[in-house]
Design a protein around this motif. Structure first.
Motif, mmCIF file in Angstrom:
data_model
loop_
_atom_site.group_PDB
_atom_site.id
_atom_site.type_symbol
_atom_site.label_atom_id
_atom_site.label_comp_id
_atom_site.label_asym_id
_atom_site.label_seq_id
_atom_site.Cartn_x
_atom_site.Cartn_y
_atom_site.Cartn_z
ATOM 1 N N ASN A 305 0.965 -0.939 0.068
ATOM 2 C CA ASN A 305 0.029 0.008 0.135
ATOM 3 C C ASN A 305 0.574 1.492 0.324
ATOM 4 O O ASN A 305 0.688 2.160 0.976
ATOM 5 N N SER A 309 0.676 6.172 3.537
ATOM 6 C CA SER A 309 0.635 6.829 3.780
ATOM 7 C C SER A 309 0.736 7.532 2.821
ATOM 8 O O SER A 309 1.204 7.470 2.042
ATOM 9 N N TYR A 310 -0.037 8.501 3.356
ATOM 10 C CA TYR A 310 0.535 9.541 1.718
ATOM 11 C C TYR A 310 2.327 10.365 2.192
ATOM 12 O O TYR A 310 2.560 10.136 1.002
ATOM 13 N N GLY A 344 -6.499 5.930 -2.454
ATOM 14 C CA GLY A 344 -6.473 6.264 -3.862
ATOM 15 C C GLY A 344 -5.145 8.271 -2.527
ATOM 16 O O GLY A 344 -4.672 8.849 -3.821
ATOM 17 N N TYR A 345 -4.863 7.460 -1.772
ATOM 18 C CA TYR A 345 -3.971 8.636 -1.454
ATOM 19 C C TYR A 345 -2.282 8.768 -2.139
ATOM 20 O O TYR A 345 -1.733 9.510 -2.370
ATOM 21 N N ALA A 346 -2.101 7.383 -2.182
ATOM 22 C CA ALA A 346 -1.042 6.644 -3.319
ATOM 23 C C ALA A 346 -0.765 7.519 -4.604
ATOM 24 O O ALA A 346 -0.077 7.768 -4.794
ATOM 25 N N GLN A 348 -2.665 10.784 -5.131
ATOM 26 C CA GLN A 348 -2.231 11.693 -4.920
ATOM 27 C C GLN A 348 -1.222 12.364 -5.104
ATOM 28 O O GLN A 348 -0.019 12.650 -4.956
ATOM 29 N N ALA A 349 -0.120 11.080 -4.120
ATOM 30 C CA ALA A 349 1.292 11.386 -3.661
ATOM 31 C C ALA A 349 1.700 10.653 -4.714
ATOM 32 O O ALA A 349 3.019 11.903 -5.523
ATOM 33 N N ASP A 366 -9.207 -1.986 -2.934
ATOM 34 C CA ASP A 366 -9.586 -1.251 -3.978
ATOM 35 C C ASP A 366 -10.217 -1.451 -4.617
ATOM 36 O O ASP A 366 -9.771 -1.191 -5.924
#
Length: 518
Positions: A305, A309-310, A344-346, A348-349, A366
């Protein structure tokens, strides 16, 4: 233009369906319907509509000609129109949509499945049988590429059990062979309208079945009802796109023999590289690039993942890009998710780190990133694209006896039938793990047989490196489609010269910048 309606239902379902429609018809041709303005589009998609949208649906259909897409439980008005009956979801109507983990050299499917009937051929489909869930490796991969239809009450599962008359039923939900639970999809044609319904709030956005939606929009009764050109994933003049990639989780240079075989076959091979491995000389990277393949980031350390975290994902994305640029003199523009896990945070990153797209897709998690077709994503800028690639060509997944490659042949045949990109991946051997292959010769022979099947089945396949595939999807995402003078005008990004095309009124049409299609 297509308006997405669904006030009071799931906002997530509306957002995901709108993104899927935009991947098919262009960003500007899909909008959300305001609560205060009249619905005036010729095509509408009601997503998880709820009872409160029935009156809107009724009055809009009366203003025909119309095409209506409905995903989720039909309101009473539509039940009456379809001749549908609702039943409690228990007892005789219960079903098991979960698959067991697949043992080595076997696959596992859920007892429950969706069965398409003859009516699907009107939308370019077939008598498809699609289990609600399938695993080809452990409980992680579905080599046939689609997501899971959940058993529970979520946007990914069927709504209330519904039955429609047999003459309009596209597909049935089956608890087991010979035991029908209810209807899963329907197609109702009336003199001034056509209605396509799926009993799932997100419809088939995560499956090859999306082809039915695209054909409904572009070609079904196109001389009588509104029609919308659909941007093809396959460039003009070809009937298939094939791309192969090795994910370098544990080794890089051991891929050389397979790369040499692909070079001999004239097929580009791409690498996704875990950059923690780059602590020496790796001439294979330059060889792959010179042979038409691509080098993509596979993160820095291949954490689950993207690190959870982002902040962790951003560090993984930035450090891997920097290291690849040092080694290859090229900064990677695309990434492949470790384990194909793509929260989703990945995403965005990755965008914040300067990437232009991501490859992922894994039936084990996912669900929003199991995409029927590649392109722009919900919640991300239009220039950032995603593509799902679940097909893992591993020795662990070779079937015993008969045709060991049967699953992979089926995966390609379905991609060919639905004009979808066929992408498959393997891994270089490492000291720890050979991914179920007995030796390199056996692995190369399996790859050769799959390519032989592709060459014998497709009339004009196009073999591309991963970067070229994603560039084409990005060019599609940037294509402007504008309704004009009873037809459509196109504004194309000139950065990708491959033949962009649309399916419209039953034909494949090559499109150019400034072209007007009627």
């Amino acid at each position: 233009m297509i308006k997405v309606v669904g006030h009071g239902g799931s906002a997530d379902a509306r957002r995901l369906v709108a993104a899927a429609l935009r991947r098919s018809v262009g960003h500007g041709q899909v909008g959300f319907q305001s609560r205060t303005e009249p619905l005036d589009a010729g095509i509408a998609a009601f997503v998880d509509p709820g009872e409160g949208n029935g009156d809107i649906m009724r009055s809009w259909l009366a203003g025909g000609p119309r095409k209506l897409i409905v995903f989720g439980r039909p309101p009473s008005f539509l039940c009456e129109l379809l001749g549908a009956s609702l039943k409690p979801r228990n007892g005789a109507n219960a079903f098991d949509g979960a698959a067991q983990a697949a043992p080595v050299h076997e696959f596992r499917e859920s007892p429950a499945f969706v069965q398409y009937g003859p009516l699907a051929r009107r939308l370019g489909g077939n008598a498809w049988r699609r289990p609600l869930q399938r695993f080809d490796y452990a409980d992680e991969w579905n080599n046939l590429g689609y997501g899971s239809i959940a058993s529970g009450q979520t946007i990914w599962g069927p709504g209330e059990v519904t039955d429609v008359p047999p003459d309009i039923e596209l597909a049935a939900l089956m608890a087991a062979p010979g035991r029908k639970v209810g209807s899963y999809a329907a197609l109702l044609d009336q003199p001034d309208s056509s209605i396509l319904w799926f009993n799932r709030p997100v419809g088939p956005i995560d499956s090859f079945e999306w082809r039915l939606v695209e054909m409904f929009l572009s070609s079904h009764r196109a001389d009588e009802l509104p029609a919308q050109p659909v941007l093809s994933e396959i460039p003009f003049g070809h009937d298939a796109v094939v791309t192969m990639r090795l994910d370098c989780d544990e080794d890089i240079e051991s891929a050389r023999r397979l790369w040499l075989a692909y070079r001999q076959w004239g097929v580009p091979l791409s690498l996704a590289v875990k950059t923690a491995l780059l602590d020496g000389e790796f001439p294979l990277l330059a060889d792959v690039l010179s042979g038409g393949g691509s080098i993509l980031s596979h993160s820095a350390t291949h954490m689950a993942n993207w690190g959870g975290s982002y902040a962790a994902a951003l560090e993984e994305a930035l450090s891997s890009a920097t290291r690849l640029e040092q080694v290859t003199s090229r900064r990677p523009r695309y990434a492949v998710s470790p384990f194909h896990q793509t929260p989703g945070y990945a995403l965005q990153a990755l965008h914040a780190a300067g990437y232009e797209g991501c490859v992922g897709g894994n039936v084990g998690g996912d669900p929003a990133f199991n995409l029927a077709r590649g392109g722009s994503l919900a919640g991300l800028p239009r220039g950032f694209v995603g593509q799902s690639q679940q097909c893992m060509l591993h020795g662990d997944c070779m079937l015993p006896g008969g045709d060991p490659l049967a699953t992979y042949r089926q995966a390609f045949d379905t991609a060919l039938e639905t004009r979808s990109i066929f992408a498959y991946t393997d891994h270089p051997f490492s000291a720890r793990y050979s991914y179920g292959w007995s030796n390199e010769d056996a692995r190369i022979e399996a790859h050769r047989k799959l390519l032989d099947h592709i060459a014998a089945t497709a009339k004009s396949p196009l073999y591309l490196g991963m970067e070229a595939v994603l560039d084409f999807l990005a060019a599609n995402a940037r294509t402007e489609v504008v309704a004009k003078d009873g037809g459509f005008a196109f504004g194309l990004d000139n950065g990708d010269k491959r033949g962009a095309c649309v399916e419209y009124r039953g034909k494949l049409v090559e499109i150019f910048d400034g072209m007007h299609l009627r």
